[in-house]
Design an enzyme around this catalytic site. Sequence first.
Site, PDB file in Angstrom:
ATOM      1  N   TYR A 196      -7.827 -23.137  60.033  1.00 38.87           N
ATOM      2  CA  TYR A 196      -8.945 -24.049  59.738  1.00 38.87           C
ATOM      3  C   TYR A 196      -9.087 -24.259  58.223  1.00 38.87           C
ATOM      4  CZ  TYR A 196     -13.677 -25.915  59.463  1.00 38.87           C
ATOM      5  OH  TYR A 196     -14.772 -26.707  59.188  1.00 38.87           O
ATOM      6  N   SER A 200     -14.747 -29.383  53.926  1.00 39.19           N
ATOM      7  CA  SER A 200     -15.687 -28.302  54.236  1.00 39.19           C
ATOM      8  C   SER A 200     -15.864 -27.458  52.988  1.00 39.19           C
ATOM      9  CB  SER A 200     -15.084 -27.429  55.348  1.00 39.19           C
ATOM     10  OG  SER A 200     -15.789 -26.222  55.507  1.00 39.19           O
TER      11      SER A 200
END
Length: 287
Positions: free
Chosen positions: A159, A146
């Site tokens: 995360y 990401s």
Amino acid sequence: MNAHDLFGGGIAVITGAGAGIGAGLARHASQLGMTVVLADIDEPAITALGEEICAAGGSAVNMLCDVRDAQAVEALADTVYRDLGPVRLLVNNAGVEQFGYLWDTPLPNWQRVVDINISGVFHGIRAFLPKMMATDAPAWVWNLSSIGGVAVVPLQAPYIMSKHAVLALTECLHLEIQSAGHAHHLHVQAVLPGAVVSNIFESAGGVASGDTGAAEAQRNAMLDIKTEAMDPLAAAAVVFEQAAQDRFYLLTQPDYVGSAMAERGRILTTQEAPQLQTKRRFETGQH
Ligand SMILES: NC(=O)c1ccc[n+]([C@@H]2O[C@H](COP(=O)([O-])OP(=O)(O)OC[C@H]3O[C@@H](n4cnc5c(N)ncnc54)[C@H](O)[C@@H]3O)[C@@H](O)[C@H]2O)c1
């Protein structure tokens, strides 16, 4: 090479294919001519997507699979190789979000992120790589990191940690494939999306006690970004083209993600502590 040359046929296995980025990658892979294996825990979602792809003239197979379960992922690989044939593209895509201060994070929510976002990728590699390495056939493995794999963001620590982990794991794996003599046919690449329209913020974990307001404010801030987020099909087209160009880091929004990479490089090399910053700062490239 363009994406049609490399991905115009063969089998693509995509975990977390039922929504968002995974569904976009599955639709685009099918449009290129690949048979897509839709692996997810959300049966209605992959059933609907499979029907849509087949109705459009493509070929899709649904397989219920929880990437947290190493044996289930091994069974997925065995079934695909036995019933469909060799895998040309594996996308370890399934992932979940978590909002809230780290000290408020419930143990099961921490574990969920680790099990899905990190162990899920490892399970995919463990199940599919030996089969891919058994022949010299060209094959690709994409792991979903990401922009959060190069940025640091408060209130999303589990995360962000998981996406840094996937990036490092993928970089090490690339070196191991070189070291083991498979780089001539096996291509490992890290996907770093910016903001792409999906369900990830709605399905994210939060906190049960402590500063629940801060956790939900962060969720709402991320939901606001959705209005500026990229369409998953457009994102998929970019990822396939960059993979065909043999880039290692596949960026859905090269300027946006690239500015986060530059900022990461800057703070590491200057030894400055990270500072609170807004998404805008990445977009404009201002430091
Ligand atoms: N959407 C973004 O802006 C964005 C940005 C950067 C990275 N990513 C990454 O892209 C990947 C896909 O995210 P998304 O935004 O499309 O999310 P999403 O929530 O829209 O889709 C995720 C899919 O994964 C499935 N899933 C969840 N747990 C699973 C499990 N244990 N086993 C199998 N499938 C499971 C869900 O059912 C869902 O269909 C994630 O790894 C995410 O971290 C997304």
